[in-house]
Each structure stands twice: as structure tokens, then as C-alpha cells.
Design a protein around this motif. Structure first.
Motif, short mmCIF file in Angstrom:
data_model
loop_
_atom_site.label_atom_id
_atom_site.label_comp_id
_atom_site.label_asym_id
_atom_site.label_seq_id
_atom_site.Cartn_x
_atom_site.Cartn_y
_atom_site.Cartn_z
N PRO A 178 6.01 10.35 -9.07
CA PRO A 178 5.39 11.51 -9.02
C PRO A 178 3.97 11.47 -8.41
N GLY A 179 3.64 12.45 -7.51
CA GLY A 179 2.25 12.48 -6.87
C GLY A 179 2.23 12.25 -5.51
N PRO A 180 1.33 12.63 -4.74
CA PRO A 180 1.19 12.25 -3.24
C PRO A 180 0.94 10.67 -2.99
N PRO A 181 1.55 10.14 -2.07
CA PRO A 181 1.40 8.74 -1.74
C PRO A 181 0.08 8.35 -1.20
N CYS A 182 -0.61 9.28 -0.43
CA CYS A 182 -1.77 9.25 0.28
C CYS A 182 -3.05 9.94 -0.62
N PRO A 183 -3.87 9.47 -0.67
CA PRO A 183 -5.20 10.24 -1.06
C PRO A 183 -5.61 11.33 -0.27
N ASN A 216 0.90 -1.13 0.00
CA ASN A 216 -0.07 0.05 -0.04
C ASN A 216 1.07 1.12 -0.05
N ARG A 217 0.70 1.96 -0.93
CA ARG A 217 1.74 2.93 -1.20
C ARG A 217 1.70 4.14 -0.17
N CYS A 218 0.42 4.34 0.45
CA CYS A 218 0.32 5.33 1.57
C CYS A 218 1.12 4.80 2.76
N GLU A 219 0.84 3.58 3.06
CA GLU A 219 1.35 3.03 4.18
C GLU A 219 2.85 3.05 4.39
#
Length: 381
Positions: A376-381, A348-351
Motif C-alpha cells: 500500500p501507498g504511492p510508489p513515488c514520493p 528503487n520502488r519509484c523507478e
């Protein structure tokens, strides 16, 4: 079961063959053979008593018994047999009189790191600049794939959050080593440290103590260090952020995933088996799980010195916990214990952007997860 290297199995078969062919001679020679054996034993005992070297051999013998287990256990795991070079035999501290050594119980032993010698040490890496953090990765000499994956991911950046970070690999030696390839790899990357102990699973305590020796002698000015396994995901940014927090101690600090009240495994079928003669207590002191633990860099020298008086056993992270206990210290829980994790069920990218450690299944996983995390881009929505 005989050892095929020594031929003891063949000797046993020969013995049975002789007994089956000549059973009638057994009674005839039994009495005089006993007398002959008794005479030989008495003669050998007398010679041994008069030998000038017998005392030192007898003093060394009890400690050697504790390491016979390593030899016996080597057949249980897929690792090279535990072998001790003659120069690494148990010796008393040469700088201290024998009577003093006996009274203080200070002895060199197989896990005492200064019994070994560096074959590659890259002493220059800490001379020009003082690192904030040194990442020490124990890895098998042949595991180039793991080293390359780390070099392309969390070991790639030398500057993290404005701090100098070094990544180095600790190797022992094995029969399968391609010495020339290792030399060329080190000439290219300047990140291999190799010592002359046998590189095996059962020797992880030796490997860890050699890491401590290198840090204390070759990079003592670094602020922090981390022992981290080669199959780990490491978010170095989060680690440096944690270490730079105002409340983090600069001395006597050890942290990671804490293990409390862990029982000693006594089952001989387990790779974590430790016999009572090596570690008599039923539980280990509090320690940090060996997958990855962080410590202030004043501790390595203290670990090396206190280890002289601690009987070594093969559970390396619990052994470090024992060193802490002997020093009158204890590991500290990290500010966010949830950042030190063992296994993940799914990526899970955010985790992964929030943790410090995770155990992975392969070098390919590390490359894939790292590539996705850094896109690129934020890892968590």
C-alpha cells in the motif's frame, strides 16, 4: 578430442598404439594398401552414383553442414547437445514440386517450427475468450522456480487495465525431464506449452519460432503478444497502457529495446559466436533485444512463412530482426524507450513502478521486488 559418446577418442588411442608396436610393417604394406583403398573408393563411388537415393541425399547435404556447428559448439556451454530427431531432417516443401522449390529457395530447416510437434499445447486457453495480450515465456523444463515466481507476480493477473492477458510458458525437452511432474504442473495451472525440440541455449531460435507457430495457429485472434525471458521483471500495467495508446499500430508492429548496427561476433570463444557460413554479413539488421519484445499478433504467421527462405542462426532476437527485414518491415522504438531497460544497479520502488522491463538476478529478487512494489501507498514520493 574424441567424443566419449561415440568412442572416437578411444579409437585414436588404439591407432597410436598399433603404429608404435608395428612401425616396421608400415613401409612393407604402404603401396598395396594404397591400391586397395583406391579400388574401394572407386567401387563405393560407382555404387553411390547408381543409388536411387543419392540425388536427394546430395541435395540435402549442403544445408546440413551449417548445423554441424551447433553440434561442435554444444561442448562449449552448459546445455544439452544439439540433437536432431530423424523426422526433423532437412526436407523440401512436400506441397511444392522440387523444381519450384529450387527456384524459390524455399526449404524447411531445423529452425522451421512446423518440423516439430506439440506435446502439450493448451489449445483451449484462446477459445472461450480472445486475449488482448499473450505473454510467452521461454523457460527450461526443470526451472519450476522461475515459473512459480512469475505465477505469483506479473503472470498472476488475467485482467490488466480492463484487458484479458494470458501468460504461457514454452518448453522443449531434455534428458532431465520428469514427464509426470510436468503433466501434473500443467493440469494444475494450464499454462505449459511443450514441443519436441531439444531445450538448450543453442536452440533458442527454434524455441522462439515454435512460439510464433503456436501464436499463429492456436491464438491468432489476440491483438498483441510478447516474448519475454523467465528472468525478467515485467510491469504489465505499463505495457498494456502503452499498447492502448491511440498511435500504437495494430499490424506489422514490433517494439522493445532496439539494437542498431550490432556486429556479428566471430570469436569462437563467445557464446554469441556465429560463423560466416551461417550469417555472412558483418552486422545484424536492426532488432529488438531478446529479453522482452512486443509485437502485433499478425506477425507470427508472417515470421513462420518468411523463415522458410532465411538460413537460421543461433541468435534468436537477431533472427527475428532478419525476418522483419525480409518482410520489408522494421522494428519501431517504443513511445518511451526508457521503459525497456536491461539491468538495474539497485532496486528503487519509484523507478520499478514506471518501467516495463528489467533483467533480474533470481526468482527470489522478482518475488521480493514485486511484494514491495505492490504494498500500500504511492510508489513515488
Amino acid at each position: 578430442m574424441g567424443d566419449p559418446d561415440t568412442g572416437s577418442g578411444a579409437n585414436g588411442a588404439k591407432r597410436e598404439l598399433v603404429q608404435s608396436i608395428f612401425p616396421q610393417k608400415k613401409t612393407l604394406f604402404h603401396s598395396w594398401f594404397q591400391l586397395l583403398v583406391l579400388f574401394c573408393v572407386l567401387a563405393l563411388g560407382l555404387c553411390y552414383t547408381l543409388s536411387s537415393s543419392s540425388l536427394s541425399l546430395w541435395q540435402n547435404f549442403p544445408l546440413q553442414e551449417h548445423y554441424q556447428w551447433f553440434l561442435n559448439q554444444s561442448s562449449r556451454v552448459n546445455a544439452p547437445a544439439y540433437r536432431i530427431h530423424p523426422k526433423h531432417k532437412v526436407i523440401l516443401n512436400k506441397t511444392t514440386e522440387p523444381s519450384t522449390v529450387r527456384s524459390t529457395s524455399l526449404q524447411y530447416h531445423q529452425a522451421y517450427p512446423r518440423n516439430y510437434h506439440f506435446l502439450m499445447d493448451n489449445t483451449e486457453v484462446c477459445k472461450d475468450k480472445i486475449p488482448f495480450l499473450v505473454l510467452m515465456v521461454p523457460v527450461a523444463p526443470k526451472n519450476v522456480a522461475a515459473r512459480d515466481a512469475i505465477r505469483q507476480t506479473w503472470g498472476k493477473e488475467n485482467t490488466v487495465q480492463g484487458e484479458l492477458v494470458l501468460t504461457l510458458f514454452m518448453l522443449g525437452v531434455s534428458r532431465e525431464d520428469d514427464v509426470e511432474k510436468l503433466k501434473q504442473e500443467n493440469l494444475k495451472h494450464h499454462d505449459l506449452i511443450q514441443s519436441d525440440f531439444i531445450d538448450s541455449y543453442l536452440n533458442l531460435t527454434i524455441k522462439t519460432m515454435v512460439i510464433m507457430d503456436w501464436l499463429s495457429t492456436h491464438c491468432p485472434a489476440a491483438a498483441y503478444a510478447m516474448k519475454i525471458d523467465s528472468d525478467m521483471f515485467l510491469n504489465v500495467d505499463n505495457l498494456v497502457i502503452m499498447l492502448k495508446q491511440p498511435g500504437i499500430p495494430k499490424t506489422n508492429y514490433l517494439t522493445g529495446m532496439l539494437m542498431w548496427n550490432r556486429p556479428v561476433v566471430r570469436s569462437k570463444n563467445s557464446k554469441w559466436y556465429v560463423p560466416e557460413e551461417m550469417y555472412p554479413e558483418s552486422e545484424y539488421p536492426t532488432y529488438t533485444l531478446g529479453m522482452g519484445y512486443v509485437f502485433s499478433n499478425d506477425l507470427p504467421e508472417k515470421f513462420v512463412e518468411i523463415s522458410k527462405s532465411i538460413k537460421p542462426f543461433n541468435i534468436e532476437d537477431a533472427y527475428i530482426g532478419m525476418c522483419m527485414k525480409k518482410l520489408g518491415l522494421a522494428p519501431t522504438a517504443p513511445p518511451k524507450p526508457s521503459q525497456f531497460k536491461a539491468y538495474n544497479s539497485a532496486y528503487n520502488r519509484c523507478e520499478f513502478s514506471q518501467v516495463i522491463t528489467y533483467i533480474l538476478g533470481s526468482s527470489k529478487q522478482l518475488l521480493d521486488y514485486w511484494t514491495d512494489l505492490k504494498k500500500p501507498g504511492p510508489p513515488c514520493p
